[in-house]
Design a protein around this motif. Structure first.
Motif, mmCIF file in Angstrom:
data_model
loop_
_atom_site.group_PDB
_atom_site.id
_atom_site.type_symbol
_atom_site.label_atom_id
_atom_site.label_comp_id
_atom_site.label_asym_id
_atom_site.label_seq_id
_atom_site.Cartn_x
_atom_site.Cartn_y
_atom_site.Cartn_z
ATOM 1 N N LEU A 50 0.835 -1.201 0.000
ATOM 2 C CA LEU A 50 0.000 0.000 0.000
ATOM 3 C C LEU A 50 0.873 1.256 0.000
ATOM 4 N N ILE A 51 0.602 2.132 -0.980
ATOM 5 C CA ILE A 51 1.307 3.426 -1.036
ATOM 6 C C ILE A 51 0.266 4.540 -0.995
ATOM 7 N N PHE A 52 0.678 5.673 -0.456
ATOM 8 C CA PHE A 52 -0.266 6.777 -0.266
ATOM 9 C C PHE A 52 -0.876 7.253 -1.577
ATOM 10 N N ALA A 53 -0.077 7.290 -2.643
ATOM 11 C CA ALA A 53 -0.571 7.826 -3.919
ATOM 12 C C ALA A 53 -1.782 7.062 -4.436
ATOM 13 N N ARG A 54 -1.940 5.799 -4.020
ATOM 14 C CA ARG A 54 -3.053 4.977 -4.500
ATOM 15 C C ARG A 54 -4.048 4.642 -3.395
ATOM 16 N N GLU A 55 -3.928 5.326 -2.273
ATOM 17 C CA GLU A 55 -4.781 5.036 -1.120
ATOM 18 C C GLU A 55 -6.261 5.124 -1.459
ATOM 19 N N VAL A 56 -6.641 6.160 -2.201
ATOM 20 C CA VAL A 56 -8.065 6.334 -2.528
ATOM 21 C C VAL A 56 -8.584 5.168 -3.354
ATOM 22 N N GLU A 57 -7.738 4.610 -4.217
ATOM 23 C CA GLU A 57 -8.176 3.478 -5.036
ATOM 24 C C GLU A 57 -8.379 2.232 -4.180
ATOM 25 N N TYR A 58 -7.501 2.040 -3.192
ATOM 26 C CA TYR A 58 -7.643 0.853 -2.345
ATOM 27 C C TYR A 58 -8.874 0.950 -1.442
ATOM 28 N N ILE A 59 -9.256 2.156 -1.049
ATOM 29 C CA ILE A 59 -10.506 2.312 -0.288
ATOM 30 C C ILE A 59 -11.684 1.876 -1.158
ATOM 31 N N VAL A 60 -11.671 2.274 -2.435
ATOM 32 C CA VAL A 60 -12.730 1.855 -3.356
ATOM 33 C C VAL A 60 -12.687 0.345 -3.560
ATOM 34 N N LEU A 61 -11.463 -0.210 -3.654
ATOM 35 C CA LEU A 61 -11.343 -1.664 -3.809
ATOM 36 C C LEU A 61 -11.989 -2.375 -2.614
ATOM 37 N N ALA A 62 -11.789 -1.843 -1.402
ATOM 38 C CA ALA A 62 -12.420 -2.433 -0.218
ATOM 39 C C ALA A 62 -13.941 -2.402 -0.338
ATOM 40 N N ARG A 63 -14.484 -1.302 -0.862
ATOM 41 C CA ARG A 63 -15.935 -1.207 -1.059
ATOM 42 C C ARG A 63 -16.404 -2.279 -2.051
ATOM 43 N N ILE A 64 -15.597 -2.483 -3.094
ATOM 44 C CA ILE A 64 -15.951 -3.483 -4.104
ATOM 45 C C ILE A 64 -15.956 -4.888 -3.489
ATOM 46 N N LEU A 65 -14.964 -5.158 -2.659
ATOM 47 C CA LEU A 65 -14.898 -6.467 -2.002
ATOM 48 C C LEU A 65 -16.121 -6.695 -1.106
ATOM 49 N N ILE A 66 -16.555 -5.633 -0.401
ATOM 50 C CA ILE A 66 -17.764 -5.739 0.437
ATOM 51 C C ILE A 66 -18.974 -6.051 -0.430
ATOM 52 N N MET A 67 -19.077 -5.342 -1.570
ATOM 53 C CA MET A 67 -20.221 -5.557 -2.461
ATOM 54 C C MET A 67 -20.248 -6.994 -2.989
ATOM 55 N N LYS A 68 -19.050 -7.581 -3.213
ATOM 56 C CA LYS A 68 -18.975 -8.939 -3.737
ATOM 57 C C LYS A 68 -19.084 -10.000 -2.642
ATOM 58 N N GLY A 69 -19.156 -9.545 -1.388
ATOM 59 C CA GLY A 69 -19.271 -10.488 -0.284
ATOM 60 C C GLY A 69 -17.942 -11.053 0.181
ATOM 61 N N GLU A 70 -16.836 -10.520 -0.309
ATOM 62 C CA GLU A 70 -15.507 -10.980 0.107
ATOM 63 C C GLU A 70 -15.101 -10.180 1.344
#
Length: 897
Positions: free
Chosen positions: A700-720
């Motif tokens: 995890l790097i700061f420059a992509r932090e916002v993308e990883y937060i969205v990725l976490a939302r996607i994982l929640i939506m998929k039930g992962e």
């Protein structure tokens, strides 16, 4: 403070051959019982002439101020306004001294405080005076209009304001009209009547036209005074006036072209030549005309032109400076370019030399460039580029450098460094890199041939500045090690006296901390950079670095401190002549993001819209893109997903054409996916994850932090959910280490949603409580609201005794309720609402300021603050500060304080 132009304060002299306008003079005399006289009509209706005739003939002392576009700066406007008042006979010479002192203090107070001091001084004036603001149509700055509105509301009864303008000003005219405090003269009032037209054409211009011809000409011109004057000058000496009048028709532009040609053809060859050749000048005097034309009779020509009504306007009472009517000047220039193009470079070169000899550097450069004498222009630019740059006139530098051929930079590394900066702002990173290479090569060449005596800036000095530019390049490419290397080199080698560039190097060090997500380190470095820039007196870099500091404070969750910086900066920008700049655009955009966080979405939209408008004035791509990103957030909050996606597509188009820093590109990508999530566009989301090459196990790097937060939302939506929780916990650890509180609040919210989805309600509530404890201090609201009903349901499960957190929960729930009902609660839910001043005091109480600190901040006496505080307690039904803040939070009042 720059010297004031005294010609702006003279009452324009009247001409003895004027047509008396007694009907209008009488109306103006009657208007003195009102607060304001508005004379509003298009160009050429004799507004200035009428007011000048009136004030010259009446017995009231008059202060006159002719406005120009630079007066959109509030401090400049008020400085001239007060100076004009001080020139009125019978007024004490020190009137407004206190107001002027406040205006030009390092941290000026709110403009209302300055105006209150001025109004109090004006209340002591024994006799009636008239205040004239001419050409007010050039004013479009809201702060200036607000200042004048305040002044009008509280104008002492012995003062009468007159505004002459081509368009209605943004002032409370309807209110003044309803109160009987406004007298208006419009185009229909100012137009020449048939009798006045006859007097002008026959008595003043000596045409001796028939009644029929006069009526026909008056009808064709609709009483437009300038049109009658154009026609009258053209008809002087004409043998067929009736035929001319019949042919006097057509569109405005073609009629003026015809009239100018007729005027010129009726003049002697020497007068025609003088008019055409001096038309290259914006302002002219005898000395400048003599230098331009290589003769000694410039004053005689100017006096002749004035006497002959040939559209020359005196700018001072001594008849030293003149200018041509703008339309007349434009048409003269067109004719000169069409008929004698070979003379243009000669005239501009001579004008450049005269302006240089008379210490008018910017005008000297403009004429050298117009002459295409690029060697001379480059030399002149090099002499003053530091001073012009430090004043924040980057657009001026950009215009100059863009007009220079490339070969001028090869031997001038000083200019090449600024050229690299311009290219960098424009998003041309590769071009900036090439320019810096050219700088380094030129420095090597110059160093070998450099004289022993000190040259400013010498090769070693320029090399240090080049290091600063390399650090700036590193920021645009997110290369933190490069920034640290070059900014450290620069700080070690830059001369102590070159504080402006030392401040830039220190700012770059702050950028290196920001890039890796270390907000504490960034705060310390930027604070030091601001200190250096302030010591240097470099307002532009002070403001630029302060905006970056506001961004850091927002990351740290200190929204009110960030907003206070923005508020102080905006005052500084207007006071420093930077109100219409891309930098002020960046400030508006950043303030808009803070307002978004505080859930003041409507004002956030207004601020970011203004930010976008200003950002387009210059070519700073990073500033423009930043403003667009904030717009996306605001449109998302307004549930305008189509508008938000359209804005993202614009951003992507900009990024394809220009270099955009990677962390900004990543924010754009994250918001695109966030919108697709909201729309449940699963196909697009899958493509996005693959295209962005995101994985839950990535480093995890700061420059992509916002993308990883969205990725976490996607994982929640998929039930992962297990993977989402693991990813979020790693993100939270990083955010805590970097003191990124605002991001941490969002991460905790998403983690609470993940735990809730796992069925672990208790831990979801505990996690939400952590987020709330951070949000309550900063006032974050929108982050919660955008999460929707899931967070609202969890909020209702939180049980706390802490007054601050409990009050924040009440505020959030009330906001969710507003969202459902669609009825915003801007109206305070109190029997007796708090006044605006009480709201200000309450806001500062909520920030923890003491009564004494509030007294200093608002320029109130300590006793007055105490009275306001007692009133607040009474209206809220509380007994102390803590209860007041909690009650106000619960009612949602502090959202709008």
């Amino acid at each position: 403070m720059e010297p004031l132009l005294s010609t702006k304060l003279y009452i324009p002299p009247t001409r003895p051959e004027l047509v008396p306008r007694q009907r209008l003079i009488e109306r103006l005399n009657e208007s003195l019982d009102c607060k304001l006289t508005l004379i509003s009509a298009p160009a050429g209706f004799g507004k200035t002439t009428l007011v000048s005739e009136w004030v010259t003939g009446c017995e009231c002392p008059t202060a006159w101020l002719s406005l120009d576009e630079d007066d959109n700066d509030t401090a400049r406007f008020l400085t001239y306004f007060i100076t004009a008042l001080n020139r009125v006979e019978g007024i004490e010479a020190n009137m407004g001294e206190g107001a002027l002192s406040m205006l030009h203090s390092p941290q000026p107070p709110p403009v209302e405080v300055v105006l209150t001091s001025l109004i109090n001084d004006g209340a002591d004036i024994p006799d009636r005076i008239i205040l004239v603001l001419d050409d007010y149509h050039v004013i479009d700055a809201k702060p200036v209009n607000n200042a004048l509105t305040f002044l009008l509301e509280h104008l002492p009864p012995q003062m009468h304001l007159v505004i002459a303008t081509r368009e209605d000003p943004h002032l409370p005219l309807s209110r003044l009209r309803a109160r009987g405090q406004l007298t208006e003269l419009r185009a229909a009032d100012l137009r020449f009547t048939s009798i006045e037209a006859a007097e002008f054409l026959n008595d003043v211009m000596g045409l001796y036209l028939s009644t029929v011809d006069i009526a026909a000409l008056e009808t064709r011109t609709e009483g437009w005074i300038a049109g009658l004057q154009f026609a009258a000058i053209s008809m002087q000496g004409s043998k067929d006036a009736t035929g001319f009048i019949k042919s006097f028709t057509g569109s405005h532009r073609y009629v003026l072209d015809y009239l100018v040609e007729e005027v010129l053809e009726q003049q002697s060859e020497t007068i025609q030549s003088f008019l055409l050749q001096t038309s290259v000048l914006d302002r002219l005097n005898a000395s400048l005309c003599n230098a331009l034309l290589d003769q000694q009779d410039g004053q005689e020509y100017l006096e002749f032109l004035e006497h002959a009504n040939l559209f020359v306007i005196p700018l001072d009472e001594e008849r030293h400076w003149y200018r041509y009517h703008h339309l007349f000047a434009d048409l003269l220039r067109q004719r000169l370019k069409r008929t004698q193009p070979e003379k243009l470079p000669i005239l501009h070169r001579r004008a450049s030399k005269w302006h240089e000899q008379n210490s008018m550097g910017k005008e000297a450069v403009d004429h050298a460039l117009a002459a295409q004498d690029f060697e001379r222009a480059a030399g002149l630019i090099e002499e003053q580029v530091d001073a012009v740059w430090q004043r924040g006139e980057h657009a001026k530098i950009l215009g100059w450098l863009n007009m220079l051929p490339k070969e001028q930079f090869s031997t001038r590394p000083h200019l090449s460094i600024f050229h690299a900066w311009v290219q960098l702002e424009d998003g041309r990173v590769k071009a900036a890199e090439l320019s810096l290479r050219a700088v380094e090569q030129a420095i090597k060449t110059n160093a070998a041939n450099e004289p022993e005596k000190f040259v400013y800036p010498n090769s070693a000095h320029l090399k240090s500045r080049a290091s600063v530019m390399h650090a700036m390049l590193g920021f645009r490419t997110a290369d933190a090690p490069s920034i640290i290397k070059f900014s450290t080199e620069a700080l070690e080698s830059l001369p102590e006296k070159d504080l402006s560039w030392r401040g830039i190097a220190a700012m770059a060090l702050g950028d290196s901390h920001y890039i890796v997500g270390d907000m504490n380190g960034a705060y310390k470095a930027l604070s030091e950079a601001i200190r250096i820039s302030k010591t240097a007196g470099n307002i532009y870099m002070t403001a630029y670095t302060s905006i970056k500091l506001a961004i850091i404070l927002q990351y740290q969750g200190k929204l009110h401190q960030a907003q206070e910086i923005c508020r102080e900066l905006l005052t500084l920008m207007y006071a420093s002549g930077l109100s219409r700049s891309a930098l002020t655009g960046l400030l508006h955009a950043q303030w808009g993001e803070i307002l978004w966080d505080l859930n003041d979405v409507d004002n956030a939209f207004q601020y970011v819209s203004r930010g976008l408008e200003l950002s387009k004035l210059e070519n700073d791509v990073a500033n423009l893109v930043w403003a667009h990103i904030v717009l996306v957030k605001v449109l998302y909050a307004k549930r305008d997903l189509t508008g938000a996606m359209d804005t993202i597509l614009k951003l992507e188009k900009i990024a394809r054409k220009s270099h955009v820093p990677p962390w900004i590109v990543n924010r754009v990508a994250a918001w695109k996916a966030r919108i697709w999530l909201t729309e449940r566009n699963l196909v697009a989301i899958d493509h996005w994850v693959q295209g962005r090459q995101l994985n839950k196990d990535d480093e995890l790097i700061f420059a992509r932090e916002v993308e990883y937060i969205v990725l976490a939302r996607i994982l929640i939506m998929k039930g992962e959910l297990y993977d989402a929780v693991n990813l979020l916990e790693r993100l939270i650890e990083k955010a805590e280490a970097g003191d990124r509180i605002t991001r941490l609040i969002e991460m905790l919210l998403v983690l609470a949603l993940a735990k809730n989805a796992q069925g672990d309600i208790d831990n979801a509530v505990v996690t939400l409580l952590k987020s709330l404890s951070l949000a309550a201090s900063g006032g974050h609201i929108r982050i919660f609201v955008d999460e929707g009903p899931s967070i609202e349901a969890l909020l209702r499960r939180v049980k706390v005794e802490n007054g601050k957190i409990k009050g924040h929960i009440s505020t959030l729930l009330a906001t969710f309720e507003e969202k459902i009902t669609g009825s915003p609660s801007r109206t305070q839910p109190l029997i007796e609402p708090l006044s605006e001043r009480e709201l200000e005091v309450l806001h500062l109480i909520a920030q923890g300021l003491t009564n004494q600190e509030i007294s200093s901040r608002l320029y109130l006496s300590l006793n007055t603050v105490k009275v306001h505080t007692r009133n607040i307690y009474g209206k809220l039904g509380v007994n102390n500060r803590t209860q007041a803040v909690a009650r106000a939070n619960g009612l949602g009042i502090l959202l709008y304080a």
